[in-house]
Design a protein around this motif. Sequence first.
Motif, mmCIF file in Angstrom:
data_model
loop_
_atom_site.group_PDB
_atom_site.id
_atom_site.type_symbol
_atom_site.label_atom_id
_atom_site.label_comp_id
_atom_site.label_asym_id
_atom_site.label_seq_id
_atom_site.Cartn_x
_atom_site.Cartn_y
_atom_site.Cartn_z
ATOM 1 N N VAL A 126 4.690 4.374 -7.533
ATOM 2 C CA VAL A 126 4.057 5.206 -8.564
ATOM 3 C C VAL A 126 3.757 6.611 -8.029
ATOM 4 C CG1 VAL A 126 3.143 3.213 -9.823
ATOM 5 C CG2 VAL A 126 1.677 4.332 -8.139
ATOM 6 N N PHE A 149 -3.961 9.485 -4.330
ATOM 7 C CA PHE A 149 -3.980 8.218 -3.594
ATOM 8 C C PHE A 149 -3.275 7.149 -4.424
ATOM 9 C CE2 PHE A 149 -5.820 4.271 -2.189
ATOM 10 C CZ PHE A 149 -6.218 4.444 -0.880
ATOM 11 N N ALA A 152 -2.148 3.268 -3.737
ATOM 12 C CA ALA A 152 -2.928 2.020 -3.668
ATOM 13 C C ALA A 152 -2.706 1.431 -2.290
ATOM 14 C CB ALA A 152 -2.467 1.039 -4.737
ATOM 15 N N VAL A 153 -3.672 0.625 -1.843
ATOM 16 C CA VAL A 153 -3.520 0.004 -0.516
ATOM 17 C C VAL A 153 -3.760 -1.500 -0.592
ATOM 18 C CG1 VAL A 153 -4.128 2.057 0.829
ATOM 19 C CG2 VAL A 153 -5.947 0.513 0.034
ATOM 20 N N GLU A 162 -8.073 -1.720 2.786
ATOM 21 C CA GLU A 162 -9.072 -1.270 1.810
ATOM 22 C C GLU A 162 -10.158 -0.408 2.458
ATOM 23 O OE1 GLU A 162 -7.902 -4.292 2.154
ATOM 24 O OE2 GLU A 162 -7.006 -4.847 0.219
ATOM 25 N N ILE A 170 -3.543 -2.310 -16.994
ATOM 26 C CA ILE A 170 -4.192 -1.548 -15.923
ATOM 27 C C ILE A 170 -3.248 -0.460 -15.399
ATOM 28 C CG2 ILE A 170 -3.467 -3.093 -14.041
ATOM 29 C CD1 ILE A 170 -6.457 -2.830 -13.068
ATOM 30 N N GLY A 187 -4.422 -1.852 -8.078
ATOM 31 C CA GLY A 187 -4.176 -1.991 -6.652
ATOM 32 C C GLY A 187 -2.694 -1.914 -6.328
ATOM 33 N N SER A 188 -2.320 -2.510 -5.198
ATOM 34 C CA SER A 188 -0.942 -2.361 -4.705
ATOM 35 C C SER A 188 0.033 -3.347 -5.347
ATOM 36 C CB SER A 188 -0.921 -2.527 -3.187
ATOM 37 O OG SER A 188 -1.457 -3.798 -2.860
ATOM 38 N N ASP A 230 2.718 -8.566 -6.166
ATOM 39 C CA ASP A 230 3.577 -9.467 -6.954
ATOM 40 C C ASP A 230 4.763 -8.763 -7.603
ATOM 41 O OD1 ASP A 230 1.590 -8.145 -8.462
ATOM 42 O OD2 ASP A 230 1.624 -9.640 -10.054
ATOM 43 N N ALA A 243 6.907 -1.318 -11.805
ATOM 44 C CA ALA A 243 5.497 -0.920 -11.980
ATOM 45 C C ALA A 243 5.411 0.216 -12.991
ATOM 46 C CB ALA A 243 4.919 -0.468 -10.644
ATOM 47 N N ASN A 244 4.287 0.275 -13.678
ATOM 48 C CA ASN A 244 4.038 1.364 -14.623
ATOM 49 C C ASN A 244 3.406 2.535 -13.845
ATOM 50 O OD1 ASN A 244 3.181 3.039 -16.634
ATOM 51 N ND2 ASN A 244 2.291 1.431 -17.908
HETATM 52 P P1 NAD Z 1 -3.719 -5.217 -8.613
HETATM 53 O O1 NAD Z 1 -4.328 -4.147 -9.441
HETATM 54 O O2 NAD Z 1 -2.862 -4.793 -7.509
HETATM 55 O O3 NAD Z 1 -2.874 -6.185 -9.575
HETATM 56 C C1 NAD Z 1 -3.460 -6.904 -10.655
HETATM 57 C C2 NAD Z 1 -2.383 -7.250 -11.684
HETATM 58 O O4 NAD Z 1 -1.995 -6.056 -12.373
HETATM 59 C C3 NAD Z 1 -1.100 -7.802 -11.050
HETATM 60 O O5 NAD Z 1 -0.564 -8.782 -11.904
HETATM 61 C C4 NAD Z 1 -0.166 -6.607 -10.994
HETATM 62 O O6 NAD Z 1 1.204 -6.940 -11.069
HETATM 63 C C5 NAD Z 1 -0.610 -5.805 -12.223
HETATM 64 N N1 NAD Z 1 -0.415 -4.372 -12.001
HETATM 65 C C6 NAD Z 1 -1.123 -3.585 -11.155
HETATM 66 N N2 NAD Z 1 -0.662 -2.334 -11.198
HETATM 67 C C7 NAD Z 1 0.349 -2.315 -12.079
HETATM 68 C C8 NAD Z 1 1.224 -1.305 -12.554
HETATM 69 N N3 NAD Z 1 1.155 -0.034 -12.119
HETATM 70 N N4 NAD Z 1 2.155 -1.637 -13.456
HETATM 71 C C9 NAD Z 1 2.249 -2.895 -13.911
HETATM 72 N N5 NAD Z 1 1.442 -3.913 -13.523
HETATM 73 C C10 NAD Z 1 0.501 -3.616 -12.605
HETATM 74 O O7 NAD Z 1 -4.928 -6.118 -8.078
HETATM 75 P P2 NAD Z 1 -4.895 -7.382 -7.095
HETATM 76 O O8 NAD Z 1 -3.686 -8.203 -7.340
HETATM 77 O O9 NAD Z 1 -6.236 -7.990 -7.233
HETATM 78 O O10 NAD Z 1 -4.813 -6.750 -5.629
HETATM 79 C C11 NAD Z 1 -3.613 -6.585 -4.901
HETATM 80 C C12 NAD Z 1 -3.917 -5.811 -3.639
HETATM 81 O O11 NAD Z 1 -4.355 -4.494 -3.990
HETATM 82 C C13 NAD Z 1 -5.026 -6.414 -2.791
HETATM 83 O O12 NAD Z 1 -4.658 -6.273 -1.435
HETATM 84 C C14 NAD Z 1 -6.239 -5.583 -3.126
HETATM 85 O O13 NAD Z 1 -7.173 -5.540 -2.075
HETATM 86 C C15 NAD Z 1 -5.600 -4.243 -3.344
HETATM 87 N N6 NAD Z 1 -6.368 -3.327 -4.224
HETATM 88 C C16 NAD Z 1 -6.321 -2.015 -3.890
HETATM 89 C C17 NAD Z 1 -6.946 -1.094 -4.709
HETATM 90 C C18 NAD Z 1 -6.817 0.362 -4.341
HETATM 91 O O14 NAD Z 1 -6.027 0.698 -3.498
HETATM 92 N N7 NAD Z 1 -7.569 1.237 -4.974
HETATM 93 C C19 NAD Z 1 -7.610 -1.499 -5.851
HETATM 94 C C20 NAD Z 1 -7.608 -2.854 -6.174
HETATM 95 C C21 NAD Z 1 -6.976 -3.773 -5.359
#
Ligand code: NAD
Length: 361
Positions: free
Chosen positions: A17, A71, A73-74, A89, A260, A281-282, A285, A292-293
């Motif tokens: 992204v 930033f 995501a991490v 994080e 999200i 987040g990152s 999956d 990713a969007n």
């Molecule tokens: P996540 O936000 O990464 O994902 C949650 C769900 O939303 C997943 O099914 C994912 O596929 C979907 N999703 C997220 N972003 C998307 C996008 N741009 N387009 C389409 N679908 C999207 O949260 P999580 O799974 O709880 O966490 C994954 C990792 O990310 C963990 O290691 C967590 O610690 C980290 N994390 C980082 C941040 C950050 O960097 N600010 C915030 C939250 C979680």
Amino acid sequence: MAKQILILPGDGVGKEVSTSAVEVLDYFISEENLDFNIIEAEIGGASYEKYGSPLTDETLDIAKNSDTVLFGAVGGPQWEDLEWDLRPEQALLGLRKSLGLFANLRPAFLFNELASASPLKNHIIEDLDILIVRELTGGVYFGEPRGLVENEDPKYAFNTMIYNEEEIRRIATVAFKAAMDRNKKLCSVEKANVLEVSKFWREVVTDMSADYPEVALSHQLADNTAMQLVLNPNQYDVIVSSNLFGDILSDIAATLSGSIGMLPSASLNGSGQGMYEPCHGSAPDIAGQDIANPIAMISSLAMAFEYSLERKDLAQKIQSAIKIFINQGNRTKDIATSEEFIRTSEVAPILIEIIQNEQKN
Ligand code: NAD
């Protein structure tokens, strides 16, 4: 003087992204002749792999000297068993703390065309457009004393919810000013019925309202706000709250708008410097699949143009291009209702084309 922008793509979809946001940024730099100095660095797991630390001193120094940090995501499962200080994080918390980013702005809005992606009924969610202003560096997450006492029976753990007047005033100032720029309604959320710190918060915010006579100020208890966000979210314009309540309420608000992948955020320190990141987040999956969007990240760039780079006009160009993108029926996988969808790497070129077409008209 040239504005410095630090790009921190991070891990997982953060990289994908960020690439999209940088394409849009590069377009404006060449189109508008912007005097920007762009630096890119590793953060989170990517930084740990290369340097053994999720946030190096050098990256932190560059961040401190940048007007804007973008930033991605991490995080990711491969780093979950690391010691606390080495986890990806921690980089995020380190940046927030070192840059003094006390104000977190999280817009929650819905494109009506995407109403079916929201868990709420269309008539409740239509035209959603809320801004949540969350205090980010104080309150119970950082209050001292805190701890776990294990040598007493029973054992106990405790935290301190604390705000001084200055902390409340500076976050409320951000919120009042945001309300002035929007629909001039501000709802301050706390638990003044049970917490002294909330009662004090309410008194300070009420006192400040005399300086913003055009803003209609209301107060609400946090449990009621959680309920009202689901029952009637359109009653709100700007919500201001503490670190703890703001954390919970902004996540509720984020789920209302469907994906999200659509929602940006800004964290500001009051002197124009800001860190801009998607709410997600990152997403391990879906990482590396070009699905990713990137709109949350590209909207975060729009917020950077508005709050740190003094180019509100460019922020508006990005936001209206995203609107047209959605109106035209373009859908990334997370918001698609059929088998067909637009890939991550296709989004920025389409948006840039829309911006160019709009300029011609
Ligand atoms: P996540 O936000 O990464 O994902 C949650 C769900 O939303 C997943 O099914 C994912 O596929 C979907 N999703 C997220 N972003 C998307 C996008 N741009 N387009 C389409 N679908 C999207 O949260 P999580 O799974 O709880 O966490 C994954 C990792 O990310 C963990 O290691 C967590 O610690 C980290 N994390 C980082 C941040 C950050 O960097 N600010 C915030 C939250 C979680």
